[in-house]
Design a protein around this motif. Structure first.
Motif, mmCIF file in Angstrom:
data_model
loop_
_atom_site.group_PDB
_atom_site.id
_atom_site.type_symbol
_atom_site.label_atom_id
_atom_site.label_comp_id
_atom_site.label_asym_id
_atom_site.label_seq_id
_atom_site.Cartn_x
_atom_site.Cartn_y
_atom_site.Cartn_z
ATOM 1 N N ILE A 1 1.113 -1.164 0.233
ATOM 2 C CA ILE A 1 -0.105 -0.095 -0.365
ATOM 3 C C ILE A 1 0.702 1.475 -0.065
ATOM 4 N N THR B 1 1.088 5.208 0.759
ATOM 5 C CA THR B 1 0.212 6.316 1.027
ATOM 6 C C THR B 1 0.226 7.737 1.247
ATOM 7 N N SER C 1 0.852 -4.468 2.896
ATOM 8 C CA SER C 1 -0.355 -4.051 3.913
ATOM 9 C C SER C 1 -0.505 -5.079 5.922
ATOM 10 N N ASP D 1 1.143 -1.972 7.416
ATOM 11 C CA ASP D 1 0.222 -0.123 7.422
ATOM 12 C C ASP D 1 -0.806 -0.507 8.458
ATOM 13 N N VAL E 1 -11.873 3.044 0.328
ATOM 14 C CA VAL E 1 -10.482 2.661 -0.747
ATOM 15 C C VAL E 1 -11.139 1.528 -2.100
ATOM 16 N N LEU F 1 -4.676 11.580 3.348
ATOM 17 C CA LEU F 1 -4.348 10.640 2.993
ATOM 18 C C LEU F 1 -4.804 10.277 2.226
ATOM 19 N N LYS G 1 -4.655 6.591 -0.768
ATOM 20 C CA LYS G 1 -4.414 5.417 -0.288
ATOM 21 C C LYS G 1 -4.178 5.210 -1.759
ATOM 22 N N ASP H 1 -3.715 1.625 -2.813
ATOM 23 C CA ASP H 1 -3.801 0.213 -2.473
ATOM 24 C C ASP H 1 -3.767 -1.204 -3.679
#
Length: 269
Positions: free
Chosen positions: A138, A140, A186, A189, A223, A246, A248, A250
């Protein structure tokens, strides 16, 4: 006469025997005490108290009215009752106050564009605008608000395959105005978010994931997997106040494929 004298001598002997056996009783006391009154005696002082009698006294005291100390202890709430209810009520009140301080976030403005080749050609010439998001990772992008602008905008595309995308806003006061990128697996995170941002409930990227419950973090766009390999995905969002966006990207759902990402983030007045 002889019988009278014998009776008198017998009476004298009985009297002397009585006075010698009960020395505490004198003739004066006997003469002064009324004949029909009874003497009150405290037998508990005359005889030692046995263990059985002491136990009986303890039972009678326990069965009677509670002492002052017991009455005071009864007034205090038992652990796990009133005290916990007051603490939970205080915690709920604090959480409500924190939530009321945050204004509701408006949804972002989003669009798609067919100028996929043009965007990729332009971003190839720009530094750090083309990155590889590896399988299971991921990325960010942290974008703080700045006083010179009023909104943040973004555009992105990918080669060959889709990628998950979502936006969150952190209300924590800004201490660094630089745009930074954080790439992690992931699992790493999620562990970091549990430590710094509170509990995280994972979801499916197909349906929208990572519903944050931390009071400082608000969700703008969950997401979702976007077909960014077919068209350009873009959008913008007006600053709700001071904080950090933020963004993201993913790829945690992909077990085999790395994704080449073309993206740019910029401010608008």
């Amino acid at each position: 006469m002889e019988r009278l004298e014998a009776t008198s001598e017998l009476h004298s002997r009985l009297s002397s025997l009585s006075f010698s056996s009960f020395p505490g009783i004198t003739s004066n006391q006997s003469d002064n005490r009324p004949p029909d009154s009874l003497q009150n005696t405290d037998l508990s002082k005359s005889f030692p108290q046995t263990d059985d009698q002491a136990n009986m006294d303890d039972i009678e005291e326990d069965s009677g009215q509670p002492s002052e100390g017991n009455e005071e202890a009864a007034v205090e709430p038992a652990p796990g009752e009133g005290g916990e209810e007051n603490n939970s009520a205080g915690s709920c009140q604090l959480s409500t106050e924190m939530k009321t301080q945050m204004p509701p976030l408006k949804p972002p403005t989003t669009w798609t564009s067919a100028t996929l080749k043009e965007l990729k050609a332009k971003l190839r010439s720009e530094r750090d605008s083309v990155v590889t998001v590896y399988r299971g990772d991921i990325m960010t992008v942290h974008v703080p608000t700045v006083p010179e602008a009023k909104k943040v905008s973004w555009e992105f595309a990918t080669d060959g395959y889709d990628i998950g995308f979502g936006i969150y806003f952190d209300w924590t006061p800004v201490t660094n105005r630089s745009i930074t990128v954080h790439i992690s697996e992931s699992s790493d995170d999620e562990d970091e978010e549990e430590e710094m941002e509170g509990p995280v409930s994972n979801g499916d990227v197909e349906k929208g994931s990572k519903t944050q419950t931390n009071s400082n973090l608000a969700e703008i766009l969950p997401v979702y997997r976007q077909d960014s390999h077919l068209s350009v995905f873009g959008g913008s969002h007006d600053f709700p106040g001071e904080g950090t966006y933020l963004l993201k990207f993913d790829n945690s759902y992909s077990l085999w494929r790395n994704k080449t990402l073309y993206y740019r983030v910029y401010y608008s007045a």
